[in-house]
Structures are given as C-alpha cells and as structure tokens.
Motif scaffolding. Structure first.
Motif, short mmCIF file in Angstrom:
data_model
loop_
_atom_site.label_atom_id
_atom_site.label_comp_id
_atom_site.label_asym_id
_atom_site.label_seq_id
_atom_site.Cartn_x
_atom_site.Cartn_y
_atom_site.Cartn_z
N HIS A 140 -2.58 -10.85 -2.44
CA HIS A 140 -2.97 -12.25 -2.26
C HIS A 140 -2.99 -12.63 -0.78
O HIS A 140 -3.97 -13.22 -0.30
CB HIS A 140 -2.01 -13.17 -3.02
CG HIS A 140 -2.28 -14.62 -2.81
ND1 HIS A 140 -3.37 -15.25 -3.36
CD2 HIS A 140 -1.62 -15.55 -2.09
CE1 HIS A 140 -3.36 -16.52 -2.98
NE2 HIS A 140 -2.31 -16.72 -2.21
N ILE A 141 -1.94 -12.29 -0.06
CA ILE A 141 -1.85 -12.66 1.35
C ILE A 141 -2.91 -11.94 2.18
O ILE A 141 -3.54 -12.53 3.05
CB ILE A 141 -0.44 -12.37 1.90
CG1 ILE A 141 0.55 -13.35 1.27
CG2 ILE A 141 -0.40 -12.48 3.42
CD1 ILE A 141 2.00 -13.04 1.57
N SER A 142 -3.11 -10.66 1.89
CA SER A 142 -4.06 -9.88 2.69
C SER A 142 -5.51 -10.16 2.31
O SER A 142 -6.42 -9.94 3.10
CB SER A 142 -3.78 -8.38 2.53
OG SER A 142 -4.14 -7.94 1.23
N GLY A 143 -5.71 -10.60 1.07
CA GLY A 143 -7.07 -10.83 0.60
C GLY A 143 -7.84 -9.54 0.35
O GLY A 143 -9.07 -9.54 0.27
N ASP A 144 -7.12 -8.43 0.20
CA ASP A 144 -7.75 -7.12 -0.01
C ASP A 144 -8.53 -7.14 -1.33
O ASP A 144 -7.95 -7.27 -2.41
CB ASP A 144 -6.68 -6.04 -0.03
CG ASP A 144 -7.26 -4.65 -0.15
OD1 ASP A 144 -7.73 -4.30 -1.25
OD2 ASP A 144 -7.25 -3.92 0.85
N GLU A 145 -9.84 -6.99 -1.22
CA GLU A 145 -10.72 -7.07 -2.39
C GLU A 145 -10.40 -6.00 -3.43
O GLU A 145 -10.42 -6.28 -4.63
CB GLU A 145 -12.18 -6.95 -1.97
CG GLU A 145 -12.67 -8.10 -1.12
CD GLU A 145 -12.78 -9.39 -1.90
OE1 GLU A 145 -13.10 -9.34 -3.10
OE2 GLU A 145 -12.52 -10.45 -1.31
N ASN A 146 -10.13 -4.78 -2.98
CA ASN A 146 -9.85 -3.69 -3.93
C ASN A 146 -8.56 -3.95 -4.70
O ASN A 146 -8.51 -3.75 -5.92
CB ASN A 146 -9.78 -2.35 -3.21
CG ASN A 146 -11.13 -1.89 -2.72
OD1 ASN A 146 -12.15 -2.15 -3.35
ND2 ASN A 146 -11.15 -1.23 -1.59
N LEU A 147 -7.52 -4.37 -4.00
CA LEU A 147 -6.26 -4.66 -4.68
C LEU A 147 -6.41 -5.85 -5.63
O LEU A 147 -5.94 -5.80 -6.77
CB LEU A 147 -5.14 -4.97 -3.67
CG LEU A 147 -4.45 -3.80 -3.01
CD1 LEU A 147 -3.43 -4.30 -1.98
CD2 LEU A 147 -3.76 -2.93 -4.04
N LEU A 148 -7.06 -6.89 -5.17
CA LEU A 148 -7.24 -8.07 -6.02
C LEU A 148 -8.04 -7.73 -7.28
O LEU A 148 -7.69 -8.16 -8.38
CB LEU A 148 -7.94 -9.18 -5.23
CG LEU A 148 -7.11 -9.81 -4.11
CD1 LEU A 148 -7.98 -10.71 -3.24
CD2 LEU A 148 -5.92 -10.58 -4.68
N ARG A 149 -9.08 -6.93 -7.11
CA ARG A 149 -9.90 -6.53 -8.25
C ARG A 149 -9.09 -5.67 -9.22
O ARG A 149 -9.15 -5.86 -10.44
CB ARG A 149 -11.13 -5.76 -7.78
CG ARG A 149 -12.12 -5.43 -8.88
CD ARG A 149 -13.37 -4.70 -8.40
NE ARG A 149 -13.95 -5.28 -7.19
CZ ARG A 149 -13.90 -4.72 -5.98
NH1 ARG A 149 -13.31 -3.57 -5.80
NH2 ARG A 149 -14.46 -5.31 -4.94
N ALA A 150 -8.32 -4.74 -8.67
CA ALA A 150 -7.51 -3.86 -9.52
C ALA A 150 -6.49 -4.68 -10.33
O ALA A 150 -6.31 -4.45 -11.52
CB ALA A 150 -6.81 -2.80 -8.67
N PHE A 151 -5.84 -5.63 -9.68
CA PHE A 151 -4.89 -6.48 -10.41
C PHE A 151 -5.60 -7.32 -11.46
O PHE A 151 -5.11 -7.45 -12.58
CB PHE A 151 -4.11 -7.38 -9.44
CG PHE A 151 -2.93 -6.71 -8.82
CD1 PHE A 151 -1.89 -6.22 -9.59
CD2 PHE A 151 -2.85 -6.57 -7.45
CE1 PHE A 151 -0.79 -5.60 -9.00
CE2 PHE A 151 -1.76 -5.95 -6.85
CZ PHE A 151 -0.72 -5.47 -7.63
N ALA A 152 -6.74 -7.88 -11.10
CA ALA A 152 -7.48 -8.72 -12.05
C ALA A 152 -7.92 -7.93 -13.28
O ALA A 152 -7.98 -8.47 -14.38
CB ALA A 152 -8.70 -9.33 -11.36
#
Length: 59
Positions: free
Chosen positions: A8-20
């Motif tokens: 969330h803090i970094s806004g990393d698209e890959n991490l956010l997508r993986a969590f979603a």
C-alpha cells in the motif's frame, strides 16, 4: 500484514495486484526473481523470496 502495508505504501502494482487476486506473495516474488511461472516455483525458490520480501521491510 506487513507486506500488505508495504504494498500500500509503496504503491507497487505487482504486489497490489497479487494481494487483490489472493495470490501467494512469496510465490509471486519468486516467479519474478527467478524468471519462472508462479506455478513452477519450488519450495527453495519460495523460501528465498520470503527472505527477500521480509528483508525489504526489516532490513
């Protein structure tokens, strides 16, 4: 929870997508690092990715 906060803090698209998508974050990281499909990640590769993921947070 730490990795979710980092995503969330970094806004990393890959991490956010993986969590979603409910993916295994360590497996996703290993796939990126080792250049293999996530389904092909073995336990050793996943373990290395886990160390990297938490190392980014805790140093």
């Amino acid at each position: 929870i730490e990795l979710r906060i980092m995503a969330h803090i970094s806004g990393d698209e890959n991490l956010l997508r993986a969590f979603a998508n409910g993916e295994d974050i360590h497996r996703a990281t290993a796939g990126e690092i080792f250049g293999v499909e996530r389904e092909a990640v073995n336990s050793e590769q996943r373990r290395y990715a886990k160390v990297i993921n938490f190392g980014l947070i805790y140093g």
